[in-house]
Design a protein around this motif. Sequence first.
Motif, mmCIF file in Angstrom:
data_model
loop_
_atom_site.group_PDB
_atom_site.id
_atom_site.type_symbol
_atom_site.label_atom_id
_atom_site.label_comp_id
_atom_site.label_asym_id
_atom_site.label_seq_id
_atom_site.Cartn_x
_atom_site.Cartn_y
_atom_site.Cartn_z
ATOM 1 N N THR A 172 37.673 31.803 36.682
ATOM 2 C CA THR A 172 38.193 32.705 35.657
ATOM 3 C C THR A 172 37.525 32.454 34.308
ATOM 4 N N CYS A 209 41.519 33.139 25.237
ATOM 5 C CA CYS A 209 41.641 32.443 26.520
ATOM 6 C C CYS A 209 42.234 33.379 27.569
ATOM 7 N N PRO A 210 41.652 33.491 28.752
ATOM 8 C CA PRO A 210 42.193 34.374 29.791
ATOM 9 C C PRO A 210 43.448 33.754 30.428
ATOM 10 N N ARG A 217 41.584 36.540 39.058
ATOM 11 C CA ARG A 217 42.933 35.977 39.135
ATOM 12 C C ARG A 217 42.994 35.021 40.314
ATOM 13 N N ALA A 219 37.556 41.210 36.345
ATOM 14 C CA ALA A 219 38.636 40.290 36.018
ATOM 15 C C ALA A 219 38.858 39.377 37.212
ATOM 16 N N TRP A 277 32.534 28.931 28.946
ATOM 17 C CA TRP A 277 33.919 28.881 28.487
ATOM 18 C C TRP A 277 34.034 28.988 26.968
ATOM 19 N N ARG A 279 40.924 28.795 38.416
ATOM 20 C CA ARG A 279 40.911 28.757 36.954
ATOM 21 C C ARG A 279 39.499 28.542 36.408
ATOM 22 N N LEU A 339 34.511 34.602 31.826
ATOM 23 C CA LEU A 339 35.147 35.012 30.579
ATOM 24 C C LEU A 339 34.232 35.866 29.720
ATOM 25 N N ASN A 393 44.396 47.993 33.246
ATOM 26 C CA ASN A 393 43.084 47.372 32.972
ATOM 27 C C ASN A 393 41.976 48.311 33.435
#
Length: 827
Positions: free
Chosen positions: A214, A175-176, A226, A224, A99, A211, A218, A193
């Motif tokens: 995700t 931050c995503p 979601r 990606a 992170w 989250r 990073l 994208n």
Amino acid sequence: MARRCSRATSRFTGDIHIHIGKLVTSAVSLCLCLLFLSSAEAGLYTASDQIQVLTLENVDSVLVNSTAAIVVEFYASWCGHCIAFSPVYKSLARDIKEWKPAVDLAAIDCAVEENRKVCTGFGIRGYPTIKFFHAYSKGDSTGLAFGGFPREVRGLRQRIIDALESHEDPWPPACPPLEPTSQAEIDIFFETNSVEYLALIFEDSKSYIGREVTLDLLQYDNIAVRRVLSTEEALVAKLGVTEFPSCYLYYPGGNFTRLNVHIEARTFYSYALQRLHGVVRSGKPRPVTEDLQRNDTEEAWRPFNRSMVYMADLESALHYSLRVELSAHPVFKGETLNALKSYISVLAKYFPGRPVVVNLLKSVDSWLQDHTGAEVSYAALREQLDNSGQVPDAALPEGVRWVGCQGSKPYFRRYPCGVWTLFHVLTVQAQSSAGSEPQEVLQAMAGYVRNFFGCRPCAEHFSNMVQESLAEVHSLSIAVLWLWSRHNRVNNRLAGAPSEDPHFPKIQWPPPELCSGCHGVKKSGEHSWNQEQVLAFLLSHFSSDSLLTDYLEDESQVLAQQRAKHESQKLLLEAQRRVERKAREALGSITQPPSSQPTAEEEEEEEEEEGAQEEMAEEEEGGEGAAAADEMGSKTSEPASWAKPGVETGRGRRQAQRKPSIVGMRLRDLQEDIVDLDSFVNQHYKAKALRAAAASSRVKRRSLQRKEEQDPGPVFGLGMELDAGLGMVGLQAMETDLGLDMGQQSERLQKRGLTGQYVAGSEVELSQRLYAQSHRGRWVSVLSIGFSAVDISLCIFLYFLSSMCLLAMYLYFKNCLRLRRAKVALP
């Protein structure tokens, strides 16, 4: 309190409580640490914990206007609750390492005098306190306090996510997006994208898995992530989702597949997504399988099974360790000597190698244990490693041959991989052979890394882990697991570092595909290790029965190479000794004066040479020469005037070859006169007569030469060898005949003469000629002490130049004197 202080000053705390009775450091070392450790070193965290250590000097640069959110722990190193919480905070740092572009961890010790002002400025009144600083925080920001924060990793991780989502617009670019996605966004996602995969995490609204995954992805490109809530009915129906949580891969063409994982949990999702084809860490080149066949290493790529251990890697690690890394230490003494002995002892006990390698390790270990001196040189150790003592069937192959530890580039993996593999094998072998000391292998490994391992930051990190929790190892099984857990910790720290090979990324090992039973999930959904399954896997994976012998040289070939090396070294040593002996003999002949009396061996050698020369002469002249010699035997006792000085017999020859010597000067060898033998062939009667005279008067010449040896030595001319470039060839004996009688002068002239012209004639005439030629020879010798024609020309030129300078100076001063007289004459 005493226990608390000892833990604080040692800088580290373990995953479980430290038993004071098993502390490695002694009481003296502890007192020294208390006295001399700096304030930065006395804290609970170091750089190896992946936590930024804040001080008065760097606090503003870290917290103010940072692109990432910062979580800071304010603690006091004397605080018992802080000490107990530090392992949790370290585990949190390892857990959310991926992170870092969005959030990072830091800590500051408020017990340090210099840091008290910082802690007071942030309003810290109790320890430990955790505050969250948003990205791009201002200089006057005091942070968001985590009141009543949980003391476990999962709760802290979720509190951090909640704080990230509370960030106001504009959203930090590092931050995503963490909010749920919708059907409309997914339909146009690939239009905006340029990624190959879109991972959709279907979950409930209270779940944090989406989250967390995700943020876990990073630092990876070409994918990606979601999160999709279970309330998104249209998308759930379109993909046929029935389980929550679950993960689906959505492709640009509208196709989708479900991601197959061992357990539907965050850790398994992250691991599987990071290993997808084409997904690479940011800044790393995309791995191409074909590159391995034509990589940049000096050797061709060796195909291998990644799930196996190869003996070639172990022997390569031994070679590099013993012959390369240890060679950086010319002498071992004190701590380094003890570390060396422990390391070799462990290898001799537990290395599961081929008989030739094991025999050599035992031989070296026995030699070290029998050594009673205070130090050992590496040169002596190298002789043992090369088996100079010729121990039967003992050898360690030279060079490296990496197989399972190959890297896609010459600077990837290799020796560090080999060292880890070697120590894993040793701990497993110690457990299998029921060793008596649980920490034996680990202590030997710690001593080797601390004293000899070339990467000093790596050695420091490993030493920190040893000091932190090695005292907890009280059984051989725990020793195996301790090394495994620390290896995974190092993998976590180095993941994404420049040293990571993109073809072999750093992972938490073993992965699910190698040992599915090693992984589990707690009730909270957190990943857990089944240590019983892990231990069984390690004992099987690193056992001696599982080691593959592919790509190894045959033992007979290794022994043959060792014998050939010994023979070449022996020949080289003998040649070197011969050169040194000749140099000593040459130096002795220059610096030591000649002995006045010949030895028996020298006389025997002279007689043998005389006999050989006489035989050669008889073969050339035949019986006719012998008869002539008998006929002329009573007429002369002197040698033939045409005989060379080098073939004179008896002690006269030795006297001719002897030249006086002075320490520090080298004498030039006497030049041999050129003899025209053809002129004597035409005069048979003269040649036969002279040869017969030489044969009949040998005894007489020896007596005369002994008398000559008692006379004073020859006089020397000036001629010290200063430089060969100047033509000075050295100090040379002058051809002076001072102090010699007429008979000796006549003999010398007969030796140097060309036609034997002094055999006949009157004695008076002969004396006059000898006197004139002796003086002429003396002056010629003085004038020819070793100068070449170039030297003489240079001397003449310099003499002429100096004369011109003197003439110019004379004219100049004469002119000046004339001008001065003229001025005096004026009125």
